[in-house]
Design a protein around this motif. Structure first.
Motif, PDB file in Angstrom:
ATOM      1  N   ILE A 169       0.865  -1.185   0.000  1.00  0.00           N
ATOM      2  CA  ILE A 169       0.000   0.000   0.000  1.00  0.00           C
ATOM      3  C   ILE A 169       0.900   1.233   0.000  1.00  0.00           C
ATOM      4  O   ILE A 169       1.757   1.377   0.873  1.00  0.00           O
ATOM      5  N   ALA A 170       0.720   2.102  -0.992  1.00  0.00           N
ATOM      6  CA  ALA A 170       1.553   3.302  -1.070  1.00  0.00           C
ATOM      7  C   ALA A 170       1.096   4.311  -0.014  1.00  0.00           C
ATOM      8  O   ALA A 170      -0.064   4.709   0.010  1.00  0.00           O
ATOM      9  N   SER A 171       2.008   4.696   0.869  1.00  0.00           N
ATOM     10  CA  SER A 171       1.706   5.722   1.874  1.00  0.00           C
ATOM     11  C   SER A 171       2.297   7.036   1.392  1.00  0.00           C
ATOM     12  O   SER A 171       3.513   7.156   1.212  1.00  0.00           O
ATOM     13  N   THR A 172       1.423   8.037   1.161  1.00  0.00           N
ATOM     14  CA  THR A 172       1.858   9.196   0.390  1.00  0.00           C
ATOM     15  C   THR A 172       2.175  10.446   1.212  1.00  0.00           C
ATOM     16  O   THR A 172       2.659  11.427   0.661  1.00  0.00           O
ATOM     17  N   ALA A 173       1.876  10.438   2.506  1.00  0.00           N
ATOM     18  CA  ALA A 173       2.237  11.617   3.309  1.00  0.00           C
ATOM     19  C   ALA A 173       2.409  11.231   4.767  1.00  0.00           C
ATOM     20  O   ALA A 173       1.818  10.253   5.246  1.00  0.00           O
ATOM     21  N   SER A 174       3.204  12.018   5.470  1.00  0.00           N
ATOM     22  CA  SER A 174       3.334  11.850   6.920  1.00  0.00           C
ATOM     23  C   SER A 174       2.036  12.287   7.594  1.00  0.00           C
ATOM     24  O   SER A 174       1.439  13.292   7.188  1.00  0.00           O
ATOM     25  N   PRO A 175       1.595  11.559   8.620  1.00  0.00           N
ATOM     26  CA  PRO A 175       0.370  11.980   9.315  1.00  0.00           C
ATOM     27  C   PRO A 175       0.486  13.378   9.919  1.00  0.00           C
ATOM     28  O   PRO A 175      -0.534  14.054  10.100  1.00  0.00           O
ATOM     29  N   PHE A 176       1.705  13.838  10.172  1.00  0.00           N
ATOM     30  CA  PHE A 176       1.877  15.165  10.770  1.00  0.00           C
ATOM     31  C   PHE A 176       1.630  16.289   9.768  1.00  0.00           C
ATOM     32  O   PHE A 176       1.574  17.447  10.136  1.00  0.00           O
ATOM     33  N   LYS A 177       1.521  15.943   8.491  1.00  0.00           N
ATOM     34  CA  LYS A 177       1.205  16.971   7.511  1.00  0.00           C
ATOM     35  C   LYS A 177      -0.278  17.334   7.547  1.00  0.00           C
ATOM     36  O   LYS A 177      -0.671  18.388   7.073  1.00  0.00           O
ATOM     37  N   PHE A 178      -1.093  16.431   8.072  1.00  0.00           N
ATOM     38  CA  PHE A 178      -2.541  16.655   8.130  1.00  0.00           C
ATOM     39  C   PHE A 178      -3.017  16.412   9.556  1.00  0.00           C
ATOM     40  O   PHE A 178      -3.954  15.649   9.816  1.00  0.00           O
ATOM     41  N   CYS A 179      -2.314  17.118  10.465  1.00  0.00           N
ATOM     42  CA  CYS A 179      -2.451  16.909  11.893  1.00  0.00           C
ATOM     43  C   CYS A 179      -3.893  17.006  12.402  1.00  0.00           C
ATOM     44  O   CYS A 179      -4.358  16.122  13.127  1.00  0.00           O
ATOM     45  N   ALA A 180      -4.599  18.071  12.032  1.00  0.00           N
ATOM     46  CA  ALA A 180      -5.943  18.290  12.574  1.00  0.00           C
ATOM     47  C   ALA A 180      -6.875  17.138  12.187  1.00  0.00           C
ATOM     48  O   ALA A 180      -7.613  16.623  13.040  1.00  0.00           O
ATOM     49  N   SER A 181      -6.830  16.709  10.937  1.00  0.00           N
ATOM     50  CA  SER A 181      -7.722  15.624  10.508  1.00  0.00           C
ATOM     51  C   SER A 181      -7.353  14.307  11.173  1.00  0.00           C
ATOM     52  O   SER A 181      -8.225  13.521  11.568  1.00  0.00           O
ATOM     53  N   VAL A 182      -6.050  14.058  11.326  1.00  0.00           N
ATOM     54  CA  VAL A 182      -5.618  12.806  11.942  1.00  0.00           C
ATOM     55  C   VAL A 182      -6.022  12.794  13.426  1.00  0.00           C
ATOM     56  O   VAL A 182      -6.533  11.790  13.936  1.00  0.00           O
ATOM     57  N   LEU A 183      -5.837  13.934  14.098  1.00  0.00           N
ATOM     58  CA  LEU A 183      -6.252  14.031  15.504  1.00  0.00           C
ATOM     59  C   LEU A 183      -7.754  13.817  15.641  1.00  0.00           C
ATOM     60  O   LEU A 183      -8.203  13.113  16.550  1.00  0.00           O
ATOM     61  N   SER A 184      -8.514  14.426  14.740  1.00  0.00           N
ATOM     62  CA  SER A 184      -9.965  14.298  14.869  1.00  0.00           C
ATOM     63  C   SER A 184     -10.408  12.857  14.632  1.00  0.00           C
ATOM     64  O   SER A 184     -11.430  12.426  15.148  1.00  0.00           O
ATOM     65  N   ALA A 185      -9.620  12.100  13.873  1.00  0.00           N
ATOM     66  CA  ALA A 185      -9.938  10.681  13.692  1.00  0.00           C
ATOM     67  C   ALA A 185      -9.709   9.911  14.998  1.00  0.00           C
ATOM     68  O   ALA A 185     -10.452   8.989  15.328  1.00  0.00           O
ATOM     69  N   LEU A 186      -8.681  10.307  15.732  1.00  0.00           N
ATOM     70  CA  LEU A 186      -8.361   9.594  16.973  1.00  0.00           C
ATOM     71  C   LEU A 186      -9.294  10.023  18.100  1.00  0.00           C
ATOM     72  O   LEU A 186      -9.752   9.208  18.899  1.00  0.00           O
ATOM     73  N   ASP A 187      -9.571  11.345  18.165  1.00  0.00           N
ATOM     74  CA  ASP A 187     -10.445  11.882  19.213  1.00  0.00           C
ATOM     75  C   ASP A 187     -10.732  13.355  18.902  1.00  0.00           C
ATOM     76  O   ASP A 187      -9.862  14.206  19.100  1.00  0.00           O
ATOM     77  N   PRO A 188     -11.960  13.657  18.448  1.00  0.00           N
ATOM     78  CA  PRO A 188     -12.285  15.033  18.031  1.00  0.00           C
ATOM     79  C   PRO A 188     -12.012  16.066  19.123  1.00  0.00           C
ATOM     80  O   PRO A 188     -11.717  17.222  18.821  1.00  0.00           O
ATOM     81  N   ALA A 189     -12.071  15.662  20.387  1.00  0.00           N
ATOM     82  CA  ALA A 189     -11.857  16.616  21.486  1.00  0.00           C
ATOM     83  C   ALA A 189     -10.430  17.155  21.485  1.00  0.00           C
ATOM     84  O   ALA A 189     -10.141  18.190  22.082  1.00  0.00           O
TER      85      ALA A 189
END
Ligand SMILES: *Cc1c(COP(=O)(O)O)cnc(C)c1O
Length: 499
Positions: A423-443
């Motif tokens: 599976i090609a992983s195309t970006a570091s999760p830290f580049k899209f921090c807000a969306s990744v955080l909201s996936a883990l816990d919107p608070a």
């Protein structure tokens, strides 16, 4: 090896011309007239060498008018010198029984575009020296985020080049903006445009195709060239990493040379997955290519029905680099699948331009479906995939990678196919921090970008790449914001020329 146009077979040029020109005069894309082959013996040998040696071997098969020494210089200029934070350049990580993630984001800007844009400037300057002499190459880019920064880093301080990037002032993420306005280098310029991405893009196109501007540049010993994703000099380096992933799996004993794999790619412009198709056509043992899309699922529909129809709603998603309705590189695949029928491709592309729609023949659809699987998911499913993979495997994906992970899971469940899949992983999760955080816990989504970066680190135990963390302390160099009507003047100023 020569290159021809997808829309006109009478064109034959060496790779240097294809790279220096970017696009063929007839509007078609350059494609190699034959696909070089890779034997299992070669794959076995490549599995014993490092990424740069693999790149030299694969690129040498396509760019035959470059000397071995030139290619070696290009490859070490791009991937050497500690520019990539992983020793393996594009490492493969095991996720579960059959899923492997290839991380393509260890370069300077933390997105996969670095894999191609780090080497393109080296290929382009050498290609230009072979074709147009020693004129200075001017690169103009309109960007919605990842491409502009990756191009800036690629061209930074490359002799005899200058790069100017325009971005919509309110159309990029906070991290993406910071990446651009702190850009280092003596030959770079960055300018915000009041307007959206289309305004920036149309402005760049107008300047690029203006004969008076071209004449002025010529008088000053300069000429425009293009770094966009249809340039063959961006596609060829992407073929390398799929072959490299296979070689890594062989080297680690996960597969034997000759065993089949599948490849799943989060897709926008179709460039990345097209490179995987070329690898397959070279003889890399690949069974299925899985094309993953977000809510902008024009490719899913196309691969299921044979109808490409861009007349549909455009969605802004949490995987913005895949928010695309016209996938330019698909033209190259259709050319190959139609048996290199340039007239047919010209017809489809004319229909696309006029009506926004075309339908491919039954036999082309059958050939497509023999190789490609396709799927899509929405933002909620993307977030669910991020959260699920973190809980189950302690692996943190960015939003684009998560689309591919979800589509692969769906494919595996529906088909029962347990073939190892890259599976090609195309970006570091830290580049899209807000969306990744909201996936883990919107608070957790609150505060400034770097506060969220720290929260994401604390919550997951994953460390933010230094390329991004270091931006907080870098001085801001570019504050110019212009009207779109003022872009030409901005170009002249940055190039120090007068109309
Ligand atoms: C550009 C990009 C994509 C899409 O790649 P294509 O080659 O356009 O299909 C996917 N993910 C990220 C993070 C990107 O920057």
């Amino acid at each position: 090896m020569n290159y021809t146009s997808t829309r006109d077979h009478s064109v034959t040029v060496p790779s240097a011309v294809a790279i220096a020109n970017g696009i063929s005069k007839d509007g078609g894309l350059f494609v190699p007239t034959e696909i070089p082959q890779l034997t299992l013996e070669e794959i076995g040998a490549l599995s014993k060498v490092d990424y740069q040696a693999r790149a030299r071997a694969i690129l040498g098969k396509y760019l035959t008018d470059f000397t071995a020494e030139e290619l070696a210089d290009c490859v070490s200029g791009a991937y050497g010198g500690g520019k990539f934070s992983s020793e393996k350049t594009a490492p493969v990580v095991k996720l579960d029984d059959s899923a492997y993630i290839q991380e393509l984001w260890h370069g300077p800007t933390c997105a996969f575009k670095d894999m191609a844009l780090q080497i393109l400037p080296h290929l382009l300057t050498r290609a230009a020296a072979k074709t147009v002499g020693d004129k200075k190459i001017i690169i103009l880019v309109a960007t919605s985020g990842d491409t502009g920064k990756a191009a800036l880093e690629g061209f930074k301080d490359v002799p005899n080049t200058q790069i100017l990037v325009f971005y919509p002032s309110d159309g990029v993420s906070a991290m993406q903006k910071l990446q651009m306005v702190t850009q280092e280098g003596e030959n770079v310029g960055v300018c915000a445009i009041k307007g959206n991405f289309d305004d920036a893009q149309n402005g760049v196109k107008a300047i690029f195709t203006d004969a008076a501007v071209a004449k002025l540049l010529d008088e000053n010993g300069m000429q425009f060239s293009s770094a966009n994703s249809i340039n063959w000099g961006r596609l060829a380096p992407q073929i390398v990493y799929y072959i490299s992933a296979y070689c890594d799996l062989v080297a680690d004993g996960a597969i034997k040379a000759g065993d089949a794999i599948n490849i799943c790619v989060p897709t926008g412009n179709f460039g990345n997955i097209l490179a995987a198709y070329y690898a397959r056509e070279m003889g890399l043992p690949v069974k299925k290519l899985i094309c993953a899309s977000n809510a902008n699922n024009v490719l899913t529909d196309f691969l299921k029905t044979g109808v490409y129809d861009r007349n549909r709603s455009f969605y802004t998603t949490i995987s913005p680099s895949m928010d695309i309705l016209i996938s330019s590189n698909l033209e190259r695949l259709l050319y190959l699948m139609s048996g290199c029928d340039d007239e047919k491709i010209s017809g489809y592309m004319a229909q696309l331009k006029e009506t926004g729609r075309y339908q491919v023949d039954e036999d082309i659809l059958a050939k497509l479906q023999a190789v490609f699987e396709a799927g899509c998911c929405d933002d909620e499913q993307t977030k669910a995939a991020i959260s699920e993979k973190f809980k189950a495997h302690h692996y943190l994906c960015d939003t684009h990678t998560a689309v591919a992970v979800k589509v692969y899971d769906d494919y595996r469940a529906a088909s029962g196919d347990q073939t190892p899949c890259v599976i090609a992983s195309t970006a570091s999760p830290f580049k899209f921090c807000a969306s990744v955080l909201s996936a883990l816990d919107p608070a957790l989504v609150k505060g400034e970008e770097f506060e969220m970066t720290k929260v994401l680190e604390q919550t997951t135990g994953v460390v933010c790449p230094s390329q991004l963390a270091g931006l907080e302390k870098k001085p801001i160099r570019f504050t110019d914001v212009r009207d779109k009507s003022d872009m030409r003047a901005a170009v002249y100023e940055m190039l120090h020329i007068e109309a």
